[in-house]
Design an enzyme around this catalytic site. Sequence first.
Site, short mmCIF file in Angstrom:
data_model
loop_
_atom_site.label_atom_id
_atom_site.label_comp_id
_atom_site.label_asym_id
_atom_site.label_seq_id
_atom_site.Cartn_x
_atom_site.Cartn_y
_atom_site.Cartn_z
CB SER A 86 5.85 4.03 0.18
OG SER A 86 4.88 3.19 -0.39
CB ALA A 146 -0.90 0.01 1.23
CD GLU A 147 -0.84 3.81 -3.40
OE1 GLU A 147 -0.79 2.57 -3.26
OE2 GLU A 147 -1.68 4.39 -4.10
CG ASN A 148 -1.34 3.91 2.97
OD1 ASN A 148 -1.37 3.03 2.13
ND2 ASN A 148 -1.90 3.80 4.16
#
Lengths: 229, 221
Positions: B92, B49-51
């Site tokens: 990320s 998840a890019e967060n």
Amino acid sequence: MDKVFDSPAAAIHDVFDGATIMFGGFVSAGSPTNLILALYEKETKDLTGIANNIGLGDKLDVLCEKKQLRKMIASFAIRASAKRQSLFEQLYAKGEVELELVPQGTLAERIRAGGAGIPAFYTPTGVGTVVAEGKRVECFDGREYILERALTADFAFIRAHKADHHGNLIYRRASRNFNEIMATAARVTIAEVEEIVEPGELDPEAIVTPAVYVDRIVKAPAYDVRWFN
Amino acid sequence: MTSAGLTRELIALRVARELRDGMVVNLGIGLPTLVANFLPEDATIVLHAENGILGYGGIVTDEAEFDQDLINAGGQPVTLAPGASFFDSATSFAMIRGGHVDVTVLGGLQVSAQGDLANWAVAGRGGGAIGGAMDLAAGAKRVIVAMEHTTRDGEPRILEQCTYPLTAQRCVDLIVTNLAVIEVTGQGLALREVAPGVSADEVRAAPAARLIIEDVKVVDL
């Protein structure tokens, strides 16, 4: 050395009209909501805000109530669903606030670079899109890249889980996101935290943001933030 | 409105068939998040998840379990898989841009014959939400687009040239729609599979881009 302030209002006392402020957080995770609400009460105007998102359940949108924002630099500035507009979208539609829309990874790297003394960098993200307009394009090893400038700010408002009195920080779960990098990129970094402990109580192996990046700390309970509320 | 062919769930199931043991996979917002429900059981797929999560599990549906600090990039509360890790947004996206993500599944508004993707801005809607899509499209090793074959009004989404603002040029490898599975090749768009009950001629009629049609299979569900 003690960086602890009594209240969010005291911690942001010198934020001035026209300031550039970075706001950490990603939707509901790690949002510095207590500091944002103190800024709302303070009614500081003509601000440039830098944040991943505005109007996605985060409380940044309240800054639009009294038109405190002149400009936002963000990666998500409209709701994913068009059913209900955020206050920011309404102001943007009327031309009352500026928006610089930035790919999320480019936004993160611009902030990281700003905190690390790197004025600009090349990235493949955005080549051949509107993001590349007006930017220098360079070819390395047969691939095109665009030149992006670093971002810095007068203040960073961030949220962490625990701090010690020196300003060392640890985070909770997926709340590091933009908080960790924004802490490095502002002249004055203000962290709201769940708990403040004595120096030595945090495991040095576990510290994510070293104290050098943190100027002020204030204890404030996590504000309940929901997606789309 | 196109209702023929695969449901959204079946599109997600077909996309999941592309995933292999050990792959690091980023699922975009919307239809792609459904892929998490159909991951192969005999393989370990690591969801990014890019967060700032590597190794999240399922989506939490019980409101009582909601933890506002544990969400995916779509803002949905998630669980963690064993071996998960947390990191900041710059790290990320260094993973994404640096080519460490094997597959990204993105939603699409339009895909061109060259594999250009448009998926972030709709005409008539101000502002916009680029999010992580441009970085994912530019950085992931393989880009799969999961979308409806046409718009609600029946307009084609697969075109010779995109008319909406681009997310990235020449980035798409595979398109999975309710009607077909289409591969982007150096020679153009190649129709690989059709949904059960859908003929190659029907698929050919829908897009506004030329399709290479040879040795077409029916999607195996």
